[in-house]
Structure formats: C-alpha cells, structure tokens
Write a protein that holds these residues in place. Structure first.
Motif, PDB file in Angstrom:
ATOM      1  N   LEU A 165       0.305  34.719  47.121  1.00  0.00           N
ATOM      2  CA  LEU A 165       1.007  35.016  45.873  1.00  0.00           C
ATOM      3  C   LEU A 165       1.819  36.308  45.977  1.00  0.00           C
ATOM      4  O   LEU A 165       2.942  36.383  45.479  1.00  0.00           O
ATOM      5  CB  LEU A 165       0.002  35.106  44.717  1.00  0.00           C
ATOM      6  N   ASN A 193       9.833  32.017  42.117  1.00  0.00           N
ATOM      7  CA  ASN A 193       9.101  32.735  41.077  1.00  0.00           C
ATOM      8  C   ASN A 193      10.101  33.152  40.008  1.00  0.00           C
ATOM      9  O   ASN A 193      10.922  34.043  40.206  1.00  0.00           O
ATOM     10  CB  ASN A 193       8.394  33.955  41.656  1.00  0.00           C
ATOM     11  N   VAL A 196      -2.184  28.236  41.463  1.00  0.00           N
ATOM     12  CA  VAL A 196      -2.512  29.536  42.054  1.00  0.00           C
ATOM     13  C   VAL A 196      -4.011  29.739  41.923  1.00  0.00           C
ATOM     14  O   VAL A 196      -4.590  29.537  40.848  1.00  0.00           O
ATOM     15  CB  VAL A 196      -1.764  30.677  41.344  1.00  0.00           C
ATOM     16  N   VAL A 202      -1.117  30.437  46.754  1.00  0.00           N
ATOM     17  CA  VAL A 202      -0.310  29.428  46.074  1.00  0.00           C
ATOM     18  C   VAL A 202      -0.476  28.091  46.792  1.00  0.00           C
ATOM     19  O   VAL A 202      -0.362  28.027  48.023  1.00  0.00           O
ATOM     20  CB  VAL A 202       1.181  29.829  46.075  1.00  0.00           C
TER      21      VAL A 202
END
Ligand code: FES
Length: 109
Positions: free
Chosen positions: A9, A31, A91, A96
């Motif tokens: 992440l 993102n 997540v 991820v």
C-alpha cells in the motif's frame, strides 16, 4: 478465484498510478484521493501499458496517444462504449490485492 497480491500500500500513495501484473495480466492500479482502483492495463487503442500513463484526478491518460479513461468507471472520456475492465481491489495489512476475475464493467463501483 481470489484476490492476488499486487503491491504494498505504501508504494501506491494518493495520485499514484502503477503498472502491476496479476498472474501475468497487466493491470493499471491507481490511487484516487486515497481510494484504490484497478483497471485493465492494456490500452484498447494500440496496446500501450496504461499503468505507465499519467493520472489526473480520476482520469487515467494513456502514455502513447493520450486516450483518457475514468479509472472509476473504466469509460473512455469521449466514447463510453469503449470501456476498460475494472477489477475489485482489497487492502489488508498494508498490502493491496486485486481480483482479475471480477470484471465490473456495466455495474456501479
Ligand atoms: S495506445 Fe493508448 S491511446 Fe493509443
């Protein structure tokens, strides 16, 4: 089948776009303001790696000829009939995961 590991992440901060592979399949992972979206990683125009393009807000821009797609809906900006596959993202514990068998085209995210 299930979710597969895609990235840490912390490697996908807000505003980041990454080219990842899930079972050898290219996926563009974005993102957008803290929320992660995964779409197919090969441009339907001429096959560019979309994860190596640019991300402006929720708009993913292809690195080769600048076709633009909404990475939330997968839709091309001028022609919604051209739509990228969208994949579920999860997540867990700072990692991820993406399910590439979860094409969500045509449904709301
Ligand atoms: S290959 Fe993506 S716009 Fe041409």
């Amino acid at each position: 089948m299930p979710f597969e590991f895609a990235a840490k992440l912390h490697d996908i901060p807000p505003g980041a776009l990454r080219d990842v592979r899930i079972q050898g399949v290219p996926v563009a992972l974005a993102n957008v303001e803290g929320k992660l979206f995964a779409v197919e990683g090969t441009c339907p125009h001429r096959g560019a790696p979309l994860g190596q393009g640019a991300l402006h807000g929720a708009t993913l821009v292809c690195p080769w000829h600048a076709w633009a797609f909404d990475c939330v809906t997968g839709e091309h900006d001028y022609n919604p009939a051209i739509c990228l596959k969208r994949y579920e993202v999860m997540v867990e514990n700072g990692e991820v995961f993406i399910n590439i068998e979860s094409d969500a085209r045509g449904s709301s995210a």
